[in-house]
Design a protein around this motif. Structure first.
Motif, PDB file in Angstrom:
ATOM      1  N   PHE A  19      20.332  -6.210 -13.771  1.00 48.51           N
ATOM      2  CA  PHE A  19      19.423  -6.834 -12.816  1.00 48.51           C
ATOM      3  C   PHE A  19      18.120  -6.059 -12.840  1.00 48.51           C
ATOM      4  O   PHE A  19      18.066  -4.906 -12.413  1.00 48.51           O
ATOM      5  CB  PHE A  19      20.034  -6.819 -11.418  1.00 48.51           C
ATOM      6  CG  PHE A  19      19.236  -7.581 -10.395  1.00 48.51           C
ATOM      7  CD1 PHE A  19      19.411  -8.946 -10.243  1.00 48.51           C
ATOM      8  CD2 PHE A  19      18.320  -6.928  -9.581  1.00 48.51           C
ATOM      9  CE1 PHE A  19      18.678  -9.654  -9.287  1.00 48.51           C
ATOM     10  CE2 PHE A  19      17.579  -7.629  -8.630  1.00 48.51           C
ATOM     11  CZ  PHE A  19      17.763  -8.993  -8.490  1.00 48.51           C
ATOM     12  N   THR A  20      17.073  -6.676 -13.355  1.00 46.75           N
ATOM     13  CA  THR A  20      15.793  -5.995 -13.487  1.00 46.75           C
ATOM     14  C   THR A  20      14.661  -6.896 -13.013  1.00 46.75           C
ATOM     15  O   THR A  20      14.799  -8.114 -12.934  1.00 46.75           O
ATOM     16  CB  THR A  20      15.531  -5.595 -14.957  1.00 46.75           C
ATOM     17  OG1 THR A  20      15.570  -6.765 -15.779  1.00 46.75           O
ATOM     18  CG2 THR A  20      16.576  -4.605 -15.448  1.00 46.75           C
TER      19      THR A  20
ATOM     20  N   CYS B 271      16.731  -0.894  -3.796  1.00 46.06           N
ATOM     21  CA  CYS B 271      16.421  -0.197  -5.035  1.00 46.06           C
ATOM     22  C   CYS B 271      17.659  -0.214  -5.936  1.00 46.06           C
ATOM     23  O   CYS B 271      18.754   0.139  -5.494  1.00 46.06           O
ATOM     24  CB  CYS B 271      16.008   1.242  -4.723  1.00 46.06           C
ATOM     25  SG  CYS B 271      15.077   2.030  -6.039  1.00 46.06           S
ATOM     26  N   TRP B 272      17.467  -0.630  -7.191  1.00 45.91           N
ATOM     27  CA  TRP B 272      18.581  -0.874  -8.104  1.00 45.91           C
ATOM     28  C   TRP B 272      18.768   0.254  -9.110  1.00 45.91           C
ATOM     29  O   TRP B 272      17.801   0.746  -9.700  1.00 45.91           O
ATOM     30  CB  TRP B 272      18.342  -2.176  -8.878  1.00 45.91           C
ATOM     31  CG  TRP B 272      18.469  -3.389  -8.030  1.00 45.91           C
ATOM     32  CD1 TRP B 272      17.487  -4.000  -7.305  1.00 45.91           C
ATOM     33  CD2 TRP B 272      19.674  -4.133  -7.787  1.00 45.91           C
ATOM     34  NE1 TRP B 272      17.995  -5.082  -6.630  1.00 45.91           N
ATOM     35  CE2 TRP B 272      19.328  -5.196  -6.905  1.00 45.91           C
ATOM     36  CE3 TRP B 272      20.981  -4.017  -8.222  1.00 45.91           C
ATOM     37  CZ2 TRP B 272      20.262  -6.119  -6.460  1.00 45.91           C
ATOM     38  CZ3 TRP B 272      21.914  -4.935  -7.774  1.00 45.91           C
ATOM     39  CH2 TRP B 272      21.553  -5.975  -6.907  1.00 45.91           C
TER      40      TRP B 272
ATOM     41  N   VAL C 161      12.178   5.451  -6.245  1.00 46.39           N
ATOM     42  CA  VAL C 161      12.205   4.448  -5.179  1.00 46.39           C
ATOM     43  C   VAL C 161      10.877   3.703  -5.110  1.00 46.39           C
ATOM     44  O   VAL C 161      10.840   2.465  -5.041  1.00 46.39           O
ATOM     45  CB  VAL C 161      12.546   5.111  -3.832  1.00 46.39           C
ATOM     46  CG1 VAL C 161      12.263   4.153  -2.673  1.00 46.39           C
ATOM     47  CG2 VAL C 161      14.005   5.548  -3.810  1.00 46.39           C
ATOM     48  N   LEU C 162       9.775   4.422  -5.140  1.00 44.53           N
ATOM     49  CA  LEU C 162       8.464   3.781  -5.004  1.00 44.53           C
ATOM     50  C   LEU C 162       8.137   2.897  -6.199  1.00 44.53           C
ATOM     51  O   LEU C 162       7.429   1.885  -6.058  1.00 44.53           O
ATOM     52  CB  LEU C 162       7.388   4.842  -4.820  1.00 44.53           C
ATOM     53  CG  LEU C 162       7.493   5.660  -3.526  1.00 44.53           C
ATOM     54  CD1 LEU C 162       6.437   6.752  -3.489  1.00 44.53           C
ATOM     55  CD2 LEU C 162       7.351   4.756  -2.315  1.00 44.53           C
ATOM     56  N   ARG C 163       8.638   3.247  -7.371  1.00 44.01           N
ATOM     57  CA  ARG C 163       8.356   2.440  -8.568  1.00 44.01           C
ATOM     58  C   ARG C 163       9.287   1.243  -8.716  1.00 44.01           C
ATOM     59  O   ARG C 163       8.961   0.299  -9.440  1.00 44.01           O
ATOM     60  CB  ARG C 163       8.463   3.307  -9.827  1.00 44.01           C
ATOM     61  CG  ARG C 163       7.301   4.250 -10.047  1.00 44.01           C
ATOM     62  CD  ARG C 163       7.343   4.927 -11.404  1.00 44.01           C
ATOM     63  NE  ARG C 163       8.466   5.828 -11.556  1.00 44.01           N
ATOM     64  CZ  ARG C 163       9.544   5.582 -12.275  1.00 44.01           C
ATOM     65  NH1 ARG C 163       9.690   4.422 -12.919  1.00 44.01           N
ATOM     66  NH2 ARG C 163      10.516   6.483 -12.375  1.00 44.01           N
ATOM     67  N   ASN C 164      10.428   1.273  -8.032  1.00 40.66           N
ATOM     68  CA  ASN C 164      11.450   0.261  -8.306  1.00 40.66           C
ATOM     69  C   ASN C 164      11.889  -0.569  -7.106  1.00 40.66           C
ATOM     70  O   ASN C 164      12.712  -1.471  -7.268  1.00 40.66           O
ATOM     71  CB  ASN C 164      12.684   0.936  -8.917  1.00 40.66           C
ATOM     72  CG  ASN C 164      12.416   1.457 -10.315  1.00 40.66           C
ATOM     73  OD1 ASN C 164      12.440   0.702 -11.291  1.00 40.66           O
ATOM     74  ND2 ASN C 164      12.133   2.751 -10.421  1.00 40.66           N
TER      75      ASN C 164
ATOM     76  N   PRO D 215       0.790  -1.234   0.000  1.00 41.34           N
ATOM     77  CA  PRO D 215       0.000   0.000   0.000  1.00 41.34           C
ATOM     78  C   PRO D 215       0.820   1.282   0.000  1.00 41.34           C
ATOM     79  O   PRO D 215       0.320   2.328  -0.427  1.00 41.34           O
ATOM     80  CB  PRO D 215      -0.826  -0.120   1.290  1.00 41.34           C
ATOM     81  CG  PRO D 215      -0.059  -1.057   2.160  1.00 41.34           C
ATOM     82  CD  PRO D 215       0.596  -2.022   1.226  1.00 41.34           C
ATOM     83  N   PHE D 216       2.068   1.226   0.471  1.00 43.02           N
ATOM     84  CA  PHE D 216       2.901   2.428   0.513  1.00 43.02           C
ATOM     85  C   PHE D 216       3.940   2.427  -0.611  1.00 43.02           C
ATOM     86  O   PHE D 216       4.867   3.230  -0.597  1.00 43.02           O
ATOM     87  CB  PHE D 216       3.579   2.539   1.874  1.00 43.02           C
ATOM     88  CG  PHE D 216       2.599   2.519   3.017  1.00 43.02           C
ATOM     89  CD1 PHE D 216       1.948   3.672   3.408  1.00 43.02           C
ATOM     90  CD2 PHE D 216       2.308   1.330   3.672  1.00 43.02           C
ATOM     91  CE1 PHE D 216       1.031   3.654   4.449  1.00 43.02           C
ATOM     92  CE2 PHE D 216       1.398   1.299   4.719  1.00 43.02           C
ATOM     93  CZ  PHE D 216       0.747   2.459   5.104  1.00 43.02           C
ATOM     94  N   CYS D 217       3.774   1.513  -1.547  1.00 44.61           N
ATOM     95  CA  CYS D 217       4.743   1.347  -2.631  1.00 44.61           C
ATOM     96  C   CYS D 217       4.001   1.204  -3.959  1.00 44.61           C
ATOM     97  O   CYS D 217       4.246   0.275  -4.732  1.00 44.61           O
ATOM     98  CB  CYS D 217       5.606   0.117  -2.335  1.00 44.61           C
ATOM     99  SG  CYS D 217       7.319   0.260  -2.819  1.00 44.61           S
ATOM    100  N   ARG D 218       3.046   2.143  -4.181  1.00 46.61           N
ATOM    101  CA  ARG D 218       2.283   2.218  -5.432  1.00 46.61           C
ATOM    102  C   ARG D 218       1.438   0.964  -5.687  1.00 46.61           C
ATOM    103  O   ARG D 218       1.214   0.601  -6.833  1.00 46.61           O
ATOM    104  CB  ARG D 218       3.227   2.479  -6.607  1.00 46.61           C
ATOM    105  CG  ARG D 218       4.042   3.760  -6.489  1.00 46.61           C
ATOM    106  CD  ARG D 218       3.196   4.982  -6.802  1.00 46.61           C
ATOM    107  NE  ARG D 218       3.865   6.223  -6.498  1.00 46.61           N
ATOM    108  CZ  ARG D 218       4.723   6.849  -7.314  1.00 46.61           C
ATOM    109  NH1 ARG D 218       5.045   6.295  -8.469  1.00 46.61           N
ATOM    110  NH2 ARG D 218       5.256   7.997  -6.963  1.00 46.61           N
ATOM    111  N   ASP D 219       1.021   0.276  -4.634  1.00 45.55           N
ATOM    112  CA  ASP D 219       0.185  -0.926  -4.771  1.00 45.55           C
ATOM    113  C   ASP D 219       0.807  -1.967  -5.695  1.00 45.55           C
ATOM    114  O   ASP D 219       0.107  -2.685  -6.417  1.00 45.55           O
ATOM    115  CB  ASP D 219      -1.218  -0.566  -5.265  1.00 45.55           C
ATOM    116  CG  ASP D 219      -2.064   0.044  -4.167  1.00 45.55           C
ATOM    117  OD1 ASP D 219      -1.789  -0.229  -2.980  1.00 45.55           O
ATOM    118  OD2 ASP D 219      -3.000   0.801  -4.493  1.00 45.55           O
ATOM    119  N   ARG D 220       2.131  -2.050  -5.654  1.00 45.45           N
ATOM    120  CA  ARG D 220       2.837  -3.035  -6.465  1.00 45.45           C
ATOM    121  C   ARG D 220       2.944  -4.356  -5.699  1.00 45.45           C
ATOM    122  O   ARG D 220       3.009  -4.386  -4.478  1.00 45.45           O
ATOM    123  CB  ARG D 220       4.249  -2.538  -6.794  1.00 45.45           C
ATOM    124  CG  ARG D 220       4.272  -1.300  -7.643  1.00 45.45           C
ATOM    125  CD  ARG D 220       5.654  -0.653  -7.676  1.00 45.45           C
ATOM    126  NE  ARG D 220       6.696  -1.620  -7.899  1.00 45.45           N
ATOM    127  CZ  ARG D 220       7.723  -1.807  -7.068  1.00 45.45           C
ATOM    128  NH1 ARG D 220       7.835  -1.108  -5.958  1.00 45.45           N
ATOM    129  NH2 ARG D 220       8.644  -2.700  -7.348  1.00 45.45           N
TER     130      ARG D 220
END
Length: 525
Positions: free
Chosen positions: A353-354, A290-291, A447-450, A66-71
Motif C-alpha cells: 500500500f503506497t 502512517c504505513w 512520519v512527516l514524509r509518509n 504546513p506541518f507535514c512538509r507542505d505535502r
C-alpha cells in the motif's frame, strides 16, 4: 415540492431517505451528485481501490499541509449512491464509549446512541448486549483471512499485546480480525442496506447526477436547493426541511456557498452573508496514518485475487481473496501508561500500500499502519471560489499540535516492534517503506514524509457550534446537517458505523418520535 430534500446519498443520506420515507404521507427527495451504484467494482470487496480517481470519486486533495512538509494528501470521497461507503474498507467500528460521552451534547452519550447502532445492525453473530440482528446493515466476519493477516495477529501476540475478538464489545484494547459491512461476501454499503429496499416506495424520489450548488433561503427559512444536472439547472423545494448529508468537506462548502459561514471569508468572494457563522468549516479532524510496507517472495498477497481460480471461487462460493476488505485485521493500543483509552489503531493490508492507495504494487508485499485516534490538531474547509463547481480548499493541519506527532512516532515505533516478531519473518524480507532507524529523528522524519489520511474527515459542522443537539443549523430554520461533520470530536475508530447511527437517531429527531431507550452496557471501554 417535497417535504424533505436530502443532499448527499452517502452513509447518512441513504439512512435518512429510507427511514423518513417509511411514512407514506411524507414526500422525500434524495439528491446525489454521482450516478447509481452499478459499477461491479463497488460490490466486489477487494476492488474498492479501483474506484479511486474515477468519476465515482470526488477526488480531493488537501492544500499544502504546513506541518507535514507542505505535502498535499489525497482525500478520496465517494461520489455515487452509497457515498464513501461504496468504496471504503468496510470496517465496522463504533469507537470508544468515552468519545461520545465527552461531547457533552444532550441525547448523544454512548448509552443513548448504542440502541441506534443496534437498530441498524444485522450482525451474523446474532443479537446481544452489544449487537443487533435483523437491521438493514449486514455486519459479518471477513471471509478472506489472508495468511499475512493471521501472521500479523500472531506477531502482535508475540509482542505482548492481548487478543480481542470484538472491538465493539466490552473492551476496545487488543488485536483481532475486524468485522465488516458485507453480506454473503459482497459489500453492504448504505445504499445496498438502506436505500435499495426503499426504492419502490412511491413517496421516495432519488435524483442522481445532480450537483447541488446552494441551499435556497427565504427570510430566515431554508426552502430547497438549486443545482445542475449536465447542462440543465434544477431546483428541488422542501416544505419542511432541507437536510445536508454531503459529508465533512461538502456540507460546510454548501453552507458557505449559501451565505451561511464566516463573513470574513464569504464577503471577499462576493457571497451575500445570510448568517455570519464563524465555525462553519472549522474544527476539521481526521486520523493521520502512517504505513510500514515490506516486500516478500510469498505468492499470497492480494495480487493473486485476479487469478481465474480465485475469480471462480468468488463467483461460486463468495469466498477467497476477492472478498477481502483490504484492512482485514488490526487492533487498538495505548501508547503509554495512564491513558484512559487506546490512542492508536492498527490496520494491516495483505498487499503493498503506497502513495495513499494510488500506487500500484510492484510485487507481493505486506503493509500495516497506525492511526492517531484522538488528534488535537484542527484543520478547515474553506471556499476557493464562489463557483460551486470549484473544489473546496481543505487543510487538515496534521501535526499542528506537537502531541499528535509524538503519538504518531510511538505508533510507528510499536509497529516496527511488531514487524520484527517471528511470525512476520516470511513477509518482511525486503523493506519498501520503513524509517531509516529507530531514532526519534528518523521516526519523526518518516512520519512527516509518509503520513496519509485515514479517510475519516469529521467535525466541520460540529454540534454545539454550527448545529444544536438536534442537528439544526443555528440561525436558519428548516435546515439540518446530518453526517460526520457534526461530530464535535472524532471517534476512536472508523467513522462509517458512527455516521449511520447518527443518521438513525437524526431520523427520529426529524420525525419527532421518542428516542429509543438508553442502553446500560458500557461498551467499548
Amino acid at each position: 415540492m417535497y417535504d424533505y430534500v436530502i443532499v448527499g446519498a452517502g452513509s447518512a443520506g441513504c439512512v435518512l431517505a429510507a427511514r423518513l420515507s417509511e411514512d407514506p404521507d411524507v414526500r422525500v427527495c434524495l439528491v446525489e451528485a454521482g450516478p447509481a451504484d452499478s459499477s461491479p467494482n463497488i460490490h466486489v470487496p477487494a476492488a474498492g481501490s479501483r474506484l479511486f480517481r474515477t468519476q465515482l470519486d470526488w477526488d480531493y486533495d488537501s492544500h499544502l499541509e504546513p506541518f507535514c512538509r507542505d505535502r498535499r494528501v489525497y482525500l478520496p470521497r465517494g461520489r455515487v449512491l452509497g457515498g464513501t461507503s461504496s468504496l471504503n474498507g468496510m470496517i465496522y467500528i463504533r469507537g470508544n464509549a468515552r468519545d461520545y460521552d465527552s461531547w457533552g451534547q444532550p441525547g448523544w452519550s454512548f448509552d443513548e446512541l448504542l440502541p441506534y447502532f443496534r437498530r441498524s445492525e444485522d450482525n451474523e453473530r446474532g443479537a446481544s448486549e452489544f449487537h443487533g440482528a435483523g437491521g438493514p446493515l449486514a455486519v459479518s466476519e471477513n471471509r478472506s483471512r489472508n495468511p499475512m493477516s493471521d501472521a500479523f495477529l500472531k506477531a502482535a501476540g508475540q509482542g505482548g499485546f492481548p487478543a480481542n475478538d470484538d472491538f465493539n464489545g466490552a473492551a476496545q484494547d487488543g488485536f483481532g480480525y475486524y468485522q465488516v459491512t458485507q453480506r454473503d461476501g459482497m459489500r453492504c454499503s448504505s445504499a445496498t442496506a438502506f436505500l435499495h429496499p426503499a426504492l419502490e416506495r412511491p413517496n421516495l424520489t432519488v435524483e442522481t447526477n445532480v450537483h447541488v450548488h446552494r441551499v435556497t433561503v427565504a427570510g430566515n427559512r431554508a426552502t430547497g436547493v438549486t443545482g445542475r444536472r449536465l447542462d440543465e439547472d434544477v431546483e428541488f423545494r422542501a416544505e419542511r426541511e432541507v437536510i445536508l448529508a454531503a459529508g465533512a468537506y461538502n456540507s460546510p462548502q454548501l453552507l458557505m456557498l449559501s451565505g451561511i459561514g464566516p463573513a470574513d471569508q464569504l464577503a471577499p468572494l462576493g457571497i451575500p452573508v445570510l448568517v455570519d457563522q464563524p465555525f462553519v468549516g472549522q474544527d476539521l479532524q481526521d486520523h493521520p496514518q502512517c504505513w510500514l510496507v515490506h516486500g516478500h517472495s510469498e505468492p499470497v498477497s492480494l495480487l493473486v485475487a485476479g487469478e481465474e481460480r480465485h475469480q471462480r471461487e468468488f463467483r461460486d462460493r463468495r469466498t477467497g481473496p476477492l472478498t477481502s476488505n483490504g484492512p482485514e485485521a488490526g487492533g487498538f493500543v495505548r501508547s503509554r501508561d495512564g491513558l484512559p483509552a487506546p490512542d492508536l489503531q492498527y490496520v494491516c493490508l495483505p498487499v503493498m500500500f503506497t502513495d495513499g492507495g494510488l500506487g500500484f504494487p510492484t510485487g507481493h508485499g505486506f503493509s500495516f499502519a497506525s492511526y492517531v485516534l484522538q488528534p488535537r490538531s484542527r484543520g478547515s474547509v474553506r471556499l476557493a471560489s464562489d463557483d460551486p463547481t470549484a473544489k473546496p480548499r481543505i487543510t487538515h493541519n496534521y501535526y499542528a499540535d506537537e502531541a499528535d506527532l509524538r503519538t504518531a512516532v510511538e505508533g510507528v515505533r510499536i509497529g516496527l516492534e511488531i514487524s520484527r516478531q517471528k511470525a512476520l519473518k516470511p513477509y518482511t524480507e525486503r523493506a519498501v517503506s520503513v524509517p531509516a532507524s529507530d531514532s526519534d529523528a528518523d521516526l519523526r522524519d518518516f512520519v512527516l514524509r509518509n503520513t496519509q489520511s485515514s479517510y475519516h474527515p469529521t467535525g466541520s459542522c460540529a454540534m454545539g457550534r454550527v448545529t444544536d443537539a438536534e442537528l439544526r443549523v443555528l440561525g436558519v430554520d428548516g435546515l439540518r446537517v446530518v453526517d460526520a461533520s457534526v461530530l464535535p470530536t472524532i471517534v476512536s475508530g472508523n467513522t462509517n458505523a458512527p455516521t449511520i447511527a447518527i443518521a438513525e437517531k437524526a431520523a427520529d429527531l426529524i420525525r419527532g418520535v421518542a428516542p429509543l431507550p438508553p442502553a446500560t452496557a458500557a461498551a467499548g471501554g
